[in-house]
Design an enzyme around this catalytic site. Structure first.
Site: not given
Length: 127
Positions: A2-3
């Site tokens: 995830p970013f």
């Protein structure tokens, strides 16, 4: 991998911003089962003139303490897991640093795995 991008109004102290990151990361670890060191986050602060939102959109009363969170993730999770993530983030942020649930706005972006740099040879050119 995830970013996460977290946007807040300018003026929040560093411990508050760090608590936001902790709360989001903890929810990702608990609900999406991401590894502890899978941590890619940005917190940005914005002056009032650069931070616009619908204060009453969909009947939700939002304040100047709105926290906008955008998370890009691989498109491998179902709706139940996404809903659980939203709830866990809101719960974590309500506990610490004390954000009202109405002031948590989350946008989840599903990204095909081939659109991430990992596994595409980028790291080998970083040295």
């Amino acid at each position: 991998m995830p970013f996460s991008r977290i946007a807040v109004r300018a003026g929040k102290p560093a411990p508050y911003r760090k608590a936001l990151m902790r709360g989001v990361h903890l929810a990702l670890r608990e609900v999406f089962k991401v590894p502890e060191d899978d941590l890619f986050m940005i917190v940005t602060e914005h002056e009032a003139d650069n931070f616009a939102f619908g204060r009453h959109y969909l009947g939700i009363e939002r304040s100047d303490d709105l926290v906008m969170i955008q998370i890009a993730v691989s498109n491998t999770r179902g709706q139940d897991q996404k809903t659980a993530l939203f709830a866990q983030i809101a719960e974590n942020l309500a506990r610490d640093p004390g954000v009202r649930r109405e002031d948590v706005f989350i946008n989840l972006v599903d990204v095909a795995r081939e659109n991430w740099s990992f596994g595409n040879g980028v790291a080998q050119y970083a040295t």
